[in-house]
Design a protein around this motif. Sequence first.
Motif, PDB file in Angstrom:
ATOM      1  N   LEU A 173      -7.893   1.368   1.083  1.00  0.00           N
ATOM      2  CA  LEU A 173      -8.715   1.342   2.304  1.00  0.00           C
ATOM      3  C   LEU A 173      -8.253   2.464   3.224  1.00  0.00           C
ATOM      4  O   LEU A 173      -7.066   2.805   3.215  1.00  0.00           O
ATOM      5  CB  LEU A 173      -8.466   0.037   3.065  1.00  0.00           C
ATOM      6  N   ASP A 191      -3.367   8.908   2.017  1.00  0.00           N
ATOM      7  CA  ASP A 191      -3.098   7.917   3.068  1.00  0.00           C
ATOM      8  C   ASP A 191      -2.766   6.578   2.412  1.00  0.00           C
ATOM      9  O   ASP A 191      -3.649   5.892   1.884  1.00  0.00           O
ATOM     10  CB  ASP A 191      -4.352   7.829   3.963  1.00  0.00           C
ATOM     11  N   ALA A 192      -1.478   6.241   2.430  1.00  0.00           N
ATOM     12  CA  ALA A 192      -1.038   4.962   1.848  1.00  0.00           C
ATOM     13  C   ALA A 192      -0.247   4.185   2.909  1.00  0.00           C
ATOM     14  O   ALA A 192       0.822   3.642   2.644  1.00  0.00           O
ATOM     15  CB  ALA A 192      -0.195   5.221   0.601  1.00  0.00           C
ATOM     16  N   VAL A 202      -5.745   5.215  -0.175  1.00  0.00           N
ATOM     17  CA  VAL A 202      -5.461   4.264  -1.247  1.00  0.00           C
ATOM     18  C   VAL A 202      -5.939   2.882  -0.792  1.00  0.00           C
ATOM     19  O   VAL A 202      -5.493   2.381   0.239  1.00  0.00           O
ATOM     20  CB  VAL A 202      -3.946   4.236  -1.571  1.00  0.00           C
ATOM     21  N   PHE A 256      -1.634   1.609   5.166  1.00  0.00           N
ATOM     22  CA  PHE A 256      -2.013   0.189   5.153  1.00  0.00           C
ATOM     23  C   PHE A 256      -3.188  -0.033   4.218  1.00  0.00           C
ATOM     24  O   PHE A 256      -4.097   0.795   4.158  1.00  0.00           O
ATOM     25  CB  PHE A 256      -2.445  -0.287   6.548  1.00  0.00           C
ATOM     26  N   ASN A 308       0.858  -1.185   0.000  1.00  0.00           N
ATOM     27  CA  ASN A 308       0.000   0.000   0.000  1.00  0.00           C
ATOM     28  C   ASN A 308       0.899   1.243   0.000  1.00  0.00           C
ATOM     29  O   ASN A 308       0.662   2.192  -0.754  1.00  0.00           O
ATOM     30  CB  ASN A 308      -0.923  -0.028   1.226  1.00  0.00           C
ATOM     31  N   SER A 356      -6.516   3.592   6.235  1.00  0.00           N
ATOM     32  CA  SER A 356      -5.558   2.807   7.017  1.00  0.00           C
ATOM     33  C   SER A 356      -6.094   2.566   8.425  1.00  0.00           C
ATOM     34  O   SER A 356      -6.551   3.481   9.099  1.00  0.00           O
ATOM     35  CB  SER A 356      -4.217   3.536   7.081  1.00  0.00           C
TER      36      SER A 356
HETATM   37  K   LIG Z   1      -4.484   3.231   2.863  1.00  0.00           K
END
Ligand SMILES: [K+]
Length: 269
Positions: A159, A126-127, A157, A129, A61, A161
Amino acid sequence: MKIPSAQQLKSIDKQTILKQGIASFDLMERAARAVFEAIREDILSKAPATSFTVIAGSGNNGGDGLALARMLFLSGITVQVYLYKKETYSADNLYNQQKLAELGIKMEYFDLSDQLSFDRNSVLVDALFGFGLTHALSEEWRGITEQINTCKNVISVDLPSGLRADGKTEKRNPVVRAQMVYTFQVPKVALLLPQSADSMEQFQVLDIGLDEEAVQEVETDVYYYTLSDAKKDLKKRRKFDHKGTYGHALIVGGSFGKIGAAMMSTKSA
Ligand SMILES: [K+]
């Protein structure tokens, strides 16, 4: 549309790579490109001067986030990159770190106790998780998720996180709150549960060309039924057809106090 579990998605991922004869970083590139195109359409077409902050984790992710940062940078967009400091990273995450370094894009490493000095008015990606989260985030992550949640515009991205792809996440656990989630190929179960309402406003499913056969072969009892599925299932209406032409529906329901569902089904039939 079938909704595979996180475990099944991993296997679909592998089958796609094998059948299409591509490398895993090619699939990551596709995923990042799909997010980049969605951002172009949804944000940059209206506000081309928007700046971005990408916060990346150590897995794939995070790798998606780093690849996206590169794409934004190469189209002349201001982008700041934060990368979670860890001893090990996934191979494709490392590959994308290297790509950023080659372009001279600085990555700032962060720890869980750090105060990140990013522009709260930029769009935050937001990458941290995706579907690789194996258990809820511990309390140590709250500082970071709360800093992200102070931003007005957060894009997650795949979901938000902290949300676990396959099910419920307790409200007390740290979770990112996203205005938009760009999720790959299929909406993850978590995105369809009312318990996730505080973690996202809306999601968009982005096609990244995962192997259709592999998705269809998945054994699951979780389906996502959309308007376009319904349109495909409906028989074509022709002139002179009548109510006897399209079959019959048997509706079993309507116990005391529960008549609504039976009525709605009858009306729609
Ligand atoms: K994410």
